[in-house]
Scaffold this motif. Sequence first.
Motif, PDB file in Angstrom:
ATOM      1  N   ILE A   1       6.501   2.574   3.167  1.00 19.51           N
ATOM      2  CA  ILE A   1       4.978   2.809   3.227  1.00 19.51           C
ATOM      3  C   ILE A   1       4.253   1.308   2.712  1.00 19.51           C
ATOM      4  O   ILE A   1       3.461   0.854   3.545  1.00 19.51           O
TER       5      ILE A   1
ATOM      6  N   ALA B   1       4.331  -1.295   5.674  1.00 17.74           N
ATOM      7  CA  ALA B   1       3.273  -0.758   6.714  1.00 17.74           C
ATOM      8  C   ALA B   1       1.968  -1.147   6.217  1.00 17.74           C
ATOM      9  O   ALA B   1       1.084  -1.019   6.984  1.00 17.74           O
TER      10      ALA B   1
ATOM     11  N   PRO C   1       0.116  -5.702   7.895  1.00 16.75           N
ATOM     12  CA  PRO C   1      -0.862  -5.978   8.776  1.00 16.75           C
ATOM     13  C   PRO C   1      -2.048  -6.714   8.260  1.00 16.75           C
ATOM     14  O   PRO C   1      -2.690  -7.745   8.684  1.00 16.75           O
TER      15      PRO C   1
ATOM     16  N   PHE D   1      -6.483  -4.821  17.169  1.00 18.21           N
ATOM     17  CA  PHE D   1      -6.349  -3.355  17.128  1.00 18.21           C
ATOM     18  C   PHE D   1      -6.878  -2.626  16.018  1.00 18.21           C
ATOM     19  O   PHE D   1      -6.810  -3.374  14.868  1.00 18.21           O
TER      20      PHE D   1
ATOM     21  N   ARG E   1      -7.586   2.975  13.258  1.00  9.24           N
ATOM     22  CA  ARG E   1      -6.557   3.564  14.411  1.00  9.24           C
ATOM     23  C   ARG E   1      -5.030   3.561  13.767  1.00  9.24           C
ATOM     24  O   ARG E   1      -4.106   4.405  13.760  1.00  9.24           O
ATOM     25  N   TYR E   2      -4.777   2.218  13.151  1.00 12.75           N
ATOM     26  CA  TYR E   2      -3.371   2.027  12.620  1.00 12.75           C
ATOM     27  C   TYR E   2      -3.184   2.796  11.497  1.00 12.75           C
ATOM     28  O   TYR E   2      -2.240   3.360  11.341  1.00 12.75           O
TER      29      TYR E   2
ATOM     30  N   ALA F   1      -2.466   6.499  12.531  1.00 11.87           N
ATOM     31  CA  ALA F   1      -1.029   6.623  13.123  1.00 11.87           C
ATOM     32  C   ALA F   1      -0.067   6.366  11.914  1.00 11.87           C
ATOM     33  O   ALA F   1       1.071   7.327  11.927  1.00 11.87           O
ATOM     34  N   HIS F   2      -0.331   5.707  11.045  1.00  9.72           N
ATOM     35  CA  HIS F   2       0.449   5.503   9.829  1.00  9.72           C
ATOM     36  C   HIS F   2       0.703   6.900   8.663  1.00  9.72           C
ATOM     37  O   HIS F   2       1.719   7.243   8.568  1.00  9.72           O
TER      38      HIS F   2
ATOM     39  N   LEU G   1       2.502   9.565  10.866  1.00 12.81           N
ATOM     40  CA  LEU G   1       3.690   9.307  10.924  1.00 12.81           C
ATOM     41  C   LEU G   1       4.387   9.794   9.773  1.00 12.81           C
ATOM     42  O   LEU G   1       5.643  10.161   9.819  1.00 12.81           O
ATOM     43  N   ILE G   2       3.872   9.020   8.512  1.00 15.63           N
ATOM     44  CA  ILE G   2       4.780   9.234   7.451  1.00 15.63           C
ATOM     45  C   ILE G   2       4.614  10.868   6.774  1.00 15.63           C
ATOM     46  O   ILE G   2       5.637  11.175   6.262  1.00 15.63           O
ATOM     47  N   LEU G   3       3.589  11.649   7.176  1.00 19.40           N
ATOM     48  CA  LEU G   3       3.439  12.889   6.868  1.00 19.40           C
ATOM     49  C   LEU G   3       4.401  13.650   7.567  1.00 19.40           C
ATOM     50  O   LEU G   3       5.190  14.328   7.082  1.00 19.40           O
ATOM     51  N   ASN G   4       4.248  13.362   9.031  1.00 17.02           N
ATOM     52  CA  ASN G   4       4.869  14.406   9.680  1.00 17.02           C
ATOM     53  C   ASN G   4       5.964  14.019  10.725  1.00 17.02           C
ATOM     54  O   ASN G   4       6.888  14.751  11.438  1.00 17.02           O
ATOM     55  N   GLY G   5       6.353  12.743  10.591  1.00 17.54           N
ATOM     56  CA  GLY G   5       7.441  12.092  11.444  1.00 17.54           C
ATOM     57  C   GLY G   5       7.006  12.243  13.029  1.00 17.54           C
ATOM     58  O   GLY G   5       5.914  12.711  13.405  1.00 17.54           O
ATOM     59  N   MET G   6       7.966  11.918  13.786  1.00 22.83           N
ATOM     60  CA  MET G   6       7.568  11.709  15.161  1.00 22.83           C
ATOM     61  C   MET G   6       8.505  12.877  16.140  1.00 22.83           C
ATOM     62  O   MET G   6       8.222  13.080  17.314  1.00 22.83           O
TER      63      MET G   6
END
Lengths: 211, 211, 211, 211
Positions: D169, D172, D176, D190, D194-195, D198-199, D202-207
């Motif tokens: 974490i 990430a 930036p 970017f 938005r970054y 997405a972060h 992603l870390i909470l639910n995965g992809m």
Amino acid sequence: MHFNHISPAKTRAQKEHRANHILESALVLFVEKGFSATRLEDVARHAGISKGTLYLYFENKEALFKRLVEEMVVPLVQNAEHEVNAYQGPCNNLLQQLILGWWKMIGKTSLSGLPKLLISESGNFPDLAEYYVKNVVARVRRLLTTVIQRGIAAGEFIECDAEGVARVILSAVVFPVVLQHSLGIYDTAFENDRYQRAHMELILNGMVTKR
Amino acid sequence: MHFNHISPAKTRAQKEHRANHILESALVLFVEKGFSATRLEDVARHAGISKGTLYLYFENKEALFKRLVEEMVVPLVQNAEHEVNAYQGPCNNLLQQLILGWWKMIGKTSLSGLPKLLISESGNFPDLAEYYVKNVVARVRRLLTTVIQRGIAAGEFIECDAEGVARVILSAVVFPVVLQHSLGIYDTAFENDRYQRAHMELILNGMVTKR
Amino acid sequence: MHFNHISPAKTRAQKEHRANHILESALVLFVEKGFSATRLEDVARHAGISKGTLYLYFENKEALFKRLVEEMVVPLVQNAEHEVNAYQGPCNNLLQQLILGWWKMIGKTSLSGLPKLLISESGNFPDLAEYYVKNVVARVRRLLTTVIQRGIAAGEFIECDAEGVARVILSAVVFPVVLQHSLGIYDTAFENDRYQRAHMELILNGMVTKR
Amino acid sequence: MHFNHISPAKTRAQKEHRANHILESALVLFVEKGFSATRLEDVARHAGISKGTLYLYFENKEALFKRLVEEMVVPLVQNAEHEVNAYQGPCNNLLQQLILGWWKMIGKTSLSGLPKLLISESGNFPDLAEYYVKNVVARVRRLLTTVIQRGIAAGEFIECDAEGVARVILSAVVFPVVLQHSLGIYDTAFENDRYQRAHMELILNGMVTKR
DNA sequence: CATGAATGAGGTTTCATTCAT
DNA sequence: GATGAATGAAACCTCATTCAT
């Protein structure tokens, strides 16, 4: 704090003065050893400052050289031009006066090294050489040509190739100064006045016996 | 590799020839850029050989320069001296002949760069400058002085300061050649013959109108 | 003498080899101390050569740096692109494969210093930074975005902001390598495999418990 | 000059203020060019003072750098620690709050350059790097690890490698900001939000899609 | 003999630091 | 306190000279 405006003025003048001092030192050494063979450390030592201080006054070695040429001669050329324009009287006097002026303003001052320096370095500094030819050499030659033409028009001089003669006279005037800063040191001395007298007599009357 | 033992004579001659070739290249570049600013690598490339090969022919950079001066002019001076000694006839003809010879042997060959080179480098090579003054400058001047004195004795020339006049004439002859290799490149062209004609007329008859 | 054509070939290869050797040394030191604080003498010593020799292979310090970047990474990016294009199979495998490849080709080789170096020096080498962004950073990011989009299309990954996720994943992959060459040295060690495992599990399944 | 003896307190505060102003300038330039490539004269000009004045506030260039690091971040870390200790509620909220705080206190202020600076200079300032790792990096990581562990204990997060996840974490989040001050300038923009979105997702639910 | 890669002394240039004003 | 001219150590870079091939 109250009279701060004095300090920068003083500083400005000092700065100018210091820069000129450095230029003088550079001139001496560049003339003696050439641009490439002169080390900036020597210029600094000769000027009584440190190596780094040079860079407070000149961007780099080349800039130092260029300022040398650009700032030290042109005014003298202008003087000579004014003198000729203002002159009234016989042209051979004017001619002699110009030649004497050359010796007084250039030949016997530290500027006398410049012609030798420019001749030596023209190959490495084409821009500078061009500048010098345009602003000094050509102008002086034009001046002399004008004087001769004026003498011809006045019936004082014979009909001749004015520019050709001007070039011949200039050679005989400039070359000794160039030698003075080069081979001349290793040659037997020859009095300057004597050279000038021989020169004037020769160009005025020639060497052939009159019938 | 196989037949090297056969032709030592040929090798000797080739070596001589190669050395001269290098000297020519060095002359061209030294004249153009000066001794210090000329890199031996450039000399080598100009001569079509490698850097290392230079050292098979010359001990070092300085030796190369010295050989240049010592081997390329003195013979010409001797020629001129013989010519003068052998000459019978009017002195103004001889004078003109010498001046023409100067242009033919020096002014229009690659040797023409030598005076400029020696003027430029005399400060860094006092020994060489002294050698050149003694074996070239002074001898040529003496030769010219002799011719003038002979002319005076013959009643051909007026009574004048022979050595002074010789120096003036030499200045007017050598300086254009020096310029040719320096500032001249940046100046407007001026025909050589025209210069020489103006020179001869001036020194023979002067520029003042005869009453 | 007979097989001279071998020598230049051998030389060419040696030259190439030597240049690479110098680049390796430069990389190590630039990464460690930064471009400005690295003295060329140190690079030379590290490469086992002399100061001057450097200049036979690289024009100057800056050129050395630029070659470093331009010649050492782009091929690797192309490899990765080919790999992705050729791949058939589940995307999470491909993703894992790419990340492992990153560690194998970059993270565990001397190239691992490059990202840190470029981050450090981008302010002083804008052109180079731009080149690197365009030819490395953007291309790798695009590659990763493509893989994620492919996974979404295949129903393998949830609908998500593919580029955003790609950036997050890249951060987590690149940053440890950057740290490795900087602060990491002063930090407590943390096994790389363990980091990678935590990373893969996190991005695949997240950390929230499923209801 | 006249009333200097009256306000030592004011002077003290002014001095403090001036020093901070200098530190800000140094930070900007050190981040942009690196420590070595930043000239103190530029720092001085940027701060609107003279070169000499710098030395009234900082012993030398290195001391300036060290003060920069030592005085500007540690308080922020303490704040974050207090926040976590005082917090009651779901851990994913706390996590999000910390990340937002990072952007608010660091990412969007001039402090955002510090991570990039320390990464760049750690090789030349090992002591400082060690100090920073110990007092900032490790403490923040420990904080994040604690939060995750708390979440696991509460059944909010799945059983995972808390420290490993914390490191991922952090990468990430920090990377930036590092890019922002380096390569980022040369990359396509970017949006930050938005970054971050997405972060978090992603870390909470995965992809990976849930069956 | 010929080569050209390698060397390192020595030059130019930069810049942290000092100090007289 | 504040300044910025001056310094000189140390960096970059060049090129005469050497030497293995």
